[in-house]
Write an enzyme that holds these catalytic residues in place. Structure first.
Site, short mmCIF file in Angstrom:
data_model
loop_
_atom_site.label_atom_id
_atom_site.label_comp_id
_atom_site.label_asym_id
_atom_site.label_seq_id
_atom_site.Cartn_x
_atom_site.Cartn_y
_atom_site.Cartn_z
CG ASN A 170 -23.58 12.98 3.19
OD1 ASN A 170 -23.96 13.25 1.85
ND2 ASN A 170 -22.34 13.36 3.36
CE LYS A 187 -20.26 10.48 2.80
NZ LYS A 187 -19.05 9.80 3.41
CG HIS A 209 -18.79 15.92 3.84
ND1 HIS A 209 -17.73 14.84 3.44
CD2 HIS A 209 -19.32 15.01 4.69
CE1 HIS A 209 -17.90 13.81 4.20
NE2 HIS A 209 -19.01 13.65 4.52
CD GLU A 219 -16.90 12.18 1.47
OE1 GLU A 219 -17.92 12.42 0.92
OE2 GLU A 219 -16.77 11.06 2.46
CD GLU A 269 -19.51 13.64 8.64
OE1 GLU A 269 -20.16 12.79 8.82
OE2 GLU A 269 -18.90 14.29 7.57
N GLY A 313 -16.49 6.16 6.55
CA GLY A 313 -16.38 5.27 5.65
C GLY A 313 -15.40 4.30 5.68
CB SER A 333 -17.93 4.23 10.65
OG SER A 333 -17.11 4.47 9.69
P1 13P Z 1 -19.98 7.09 6.94
O1 13P Z 1 -21.17 7.23 7.84
O2 13P Z 1 -20.33 6.21 5.50
O3 13P Z 1 -18.68 6.52 7.52
O4 13P Z 1 -19.96 8.39 6.47
C1 13P Z 1 -19.94 9.54 7.32
C2 13P Z 1 -20.09 10.82 6.39
O5 13P Z 1 -19.42 11.19 5.76
C3 13P Z 1 -21.50 11.39 6.70
O6 13P Z 1 -21.30 12.92 6.06
#
Ligand code: 13P
Length: 251
Positions: free
Chosen positions: A9, A11, A96, A98, A168, A174, A214
């Site tokens: 992803n 982002k 997601h 976010e 997640e 992150g 992560s």
């Molecule tokens: P990270 O791997 O940067 O923690 O992000 C995970 C994520 O949100 C994947 O959709």
């Protein structure tokens, strides 16, 4: 048979040229390897068509990170599921954390997006997961259960068979703080259990459930070794081809 998947992803990272370069690098590394999982690149909308053309689609498929909750029409700035499908993308990441946190996406909106994605031949990678306060209050199972029930449990068994789930935990995204292998397995087994109750053992067994938060080349092997962890949804580490490939090779 359940599929193992490692999905990146990206982002809101990488301009078009950088994104194509990254896709080319992943494609070259995948060509030298015999990946034991499907590889998915979740790119920004504007990269989808070009990245789809760049990669070997027998090994690598492409995902959007969102789609509109409307079919078409006067919705300035939105991108429809049909448009995404026309780029060659196969998947769309929906729900997601976010999107839920920063763009007000509720389970009701996500249910619409899931329906429209499926109606247009896209397979949703549907994300669920609790925030830290919910885990600390021991509400993580309830939260994840209602996200699944309200987002995807209205589907017919045939439709549900096209869904990939991604657990997640928001506190692990992150942050460099990964769920332990045991915490991931515990939640994934719980999720599979509620699918058994709703759709039966066979469909539950066939459902791919990814872990995200992560996940990196160091912890991927231990996470993926769990019987109910069928791969990963990778943020930061998917932006470097070498790291992403190391995660893929954890299978
Ligand atoms: P990270 O791997 O940067 O923690 O992000 C995970 C994520 O949100 C994947 O959709």
């Amino acid at each position: 048979m359940r599929k193992n998947i490692v999905a990146g992803n990206w982002k809101m990272n990488k301009d078009l040229n950088e994104g194509i370069a990254l896709a080319k690098e992943v494609n070259a590394l995948a060509a030298q390897a015999v990946p034991k999982c499907e590889i998915v690149l979740g790119t920004p909308f504007i990269h989808l068509a070009e990245v789809s053309k760049t990669v070997d689609d027998s090994k690598i498929t492409v995902a959007a990170q969102n789609c509109a909750d409307k079919v078409s029409g006067a919705y300035t700035g939105e991108v429809s599921a049909a448009m995404i499908k026309s780029t060659g993308a196969e998947y769309v990441i929906l729900g997601h954390s976010e999107r839920r946190a920063y763009y007000g996406e509720t389970n009701a909106i996500l249910k619409e997006k899931v329906n429209i994605a499926l109606a247009n031949g896209l397979k949703p990678i549907f994300c669920i997961g609790e925030v830290l306060a919910e885990r600390e209050a021991d509400k993580h199972f309830d939260v994840v259960k209602s996200q699944i029930e309200e987002g995807v449990f209205h589907l017919s068994p045939t439709e549900f068979g096209k869904i990939v789930l991604a657990y997640e935990p928001v506190w692990a995204i992150g942050t460099g703080k990964t769920a332990t292998s045991a915490q991931a397995q515990e939640m994934h087994a719980f999720i599979r259990g509620i699918i058994v109750k709703k759709y039966g053992a066979q469909l539950a067994d066939d459902t791919t459930i990814l872990y995200g938060g992560s996940c990196n080349p160091t912890n991927a092997k231990e996470l993926f070794a769990n019987p109910d962890v069928d791969g990963g949804l990778i943020g930061g580490a998917s932006l470097k081809a070498g790291d992403f490939m190391a995660i893929i090779n954890a299978f």
